[in-house]
Scaffold this motif. Structure first.
Motif, PDB file in Angstrom:
ATOM      1  N   ASN A  88     -16.695 -46.529  20.617  1.00  0.00           N
ATOM      2  CA  ASN A  88     -15.875 -47.624  20.450  1.00  0.00           C
ATOM      3  C   ASN A  88     -14.675 -47.356  21.263  1.00  0.00           C
TER       4      ASN A  88
ATOM      5  N   ARG B 254     -28.575 -48.655  15.767  1.00  0.00           N
ATOM      6  CA  ARG B 254     -28.091 -48.453  17.293  1.00  0.00           C
ATOM      7  C   ARG B 254     -26.846 -47.611  17.140  1.00  0.00           C
TER       8      ARG B 254
ATOM      9  N   TYR C  24     -30.645 -48.604  27.630  1.00  0.00           N
ATOM     10  CA  TYR C  24     -29.073 -48.111  27.965  1.00  0.00           C
ATOM     11  C   TYR C  24     -29.347 -46.482  27.935  1.00  0.00           C
TER      12      TYR C  24
ATOM     13  N   MET D 289     -23.685 -48.236  24.565  1.00  0.00           N
ATOM     14  CA  MET D 289     -23.118 -49.711  23.839  1.00  0.00           C
ATOM     15  C   MET D 289     -21.961 -49.563  23.344  1.00  0.00           C
ATOM     16  N   GLY D 290     -21.070 -50.517  23.582  1.00  0.00           N
ATOM     17  CA  GLY D 290     -19.752 -50.567  23.449  1.00  0.00           C
ATOM     18  C   GLY D 290     -18.769 -50.337  24.484  1.00  0.00           C
TER      19      GLY D 290
ATOM     20  N   ILE E 110     -23.185 -47.198  18.591  1.00  0.00           N
ATOM     21  CA  ILE E 110     -22.140 -47.776  19.360  1.00  0.00           C
ATOM     22  C   ILE E 110     -20.985 -47.039  19.531  1.00  0.00           C
TER      23      ILE E 110
END
Length: 196
Positions: free
Chosen positions: A42, A38, A88, A136-137, A40
């Protein structure tokens, strides 16, 4: 990576002049299974300045809630489940939202001329490669994804009714039908007679 995003329509090139460099993001991977990770982002700086929203996040349903369903001796439970693959990355986001996902490496536009999201107007401009989907994040990603899936199921399938939904910190519905939704995972459970 940009080429893969671009092939999926999930890449944008945004001039660095439009994005505060401190708001650019890093990337890391978390193992999904033996074949895939996955990705991600930040966005620490942006997330730290965002107000949280967790209305629909509160409707997340941990699977252990199914253990609270009680069956009589003459009943059994049938289960149906769906997992929306890569949910997503199916979201199309605005230019402003994509700018939140600016990977912190600066390119000259012409270095990226092979991408379909490239425009010749960017040839001599410094740009960031940006992920143009829900990332994601992102501090709001879970809320946005849960709300979208919840509302889609309600509007198009007539489901996710309050008297049938299993939710954390809520009483267990009477049944005989129950629903659980956790972002991309949708589960339906139905009490039915146990045939001899």
């Amino acid at each position: 990576l940009a080429t893969k995003w671009d092939a999926l329509g999930a890449c944008r090139l945004i001039p660095t002049s439009l994005i505060d460099p401190s708001e650019s993001v890093g990337l890391f991977a978390v193992s999904k299974d033996e074949e895939y990770d996955r990705l991600i982002i930040n966005p620490t700086v942006i997330n730290s300045r965002c107000f949280g929203c967790n209305s629909f996040t509160k409707t997340l349903a941990p699977g252990h809630l199914a253990g609270a369903i009680r069956l009589r001796d003459d009943e059994k439970l049938v289960i149906s489940s769906d997992d929306l693959c890569e949910l997503y990355h199916t979201f199309v986001v605005s230019e402003q939202r994509a700018a939140r996902n600016a990977i912190g490496v600066v390119f000259k536009g012409k270095e990226l001329h092979h991408l379909s999201c490239y425009s010749s107007e960017l040839a001599d401009t410094s740009v960031y490669i940006c992920l143009a989907t829900l990332a994601m994040g992102d501090s709001l990603a879970v809320e946005i994804a849960q709300q979208s899936h919840f509302n889609l199921l309600r509007a198009k399938a007539g489901s996710m009714l309050s008297h049938e939904v299993l939710q954390y910190r809520k009483t267990i519905p009477r049944g005989p039908f129950y629903e659980l939704l956790t972002i991309d995972d949708h589960i339906g459970l139905q009490k039915v007679p146990r045939w001899p």
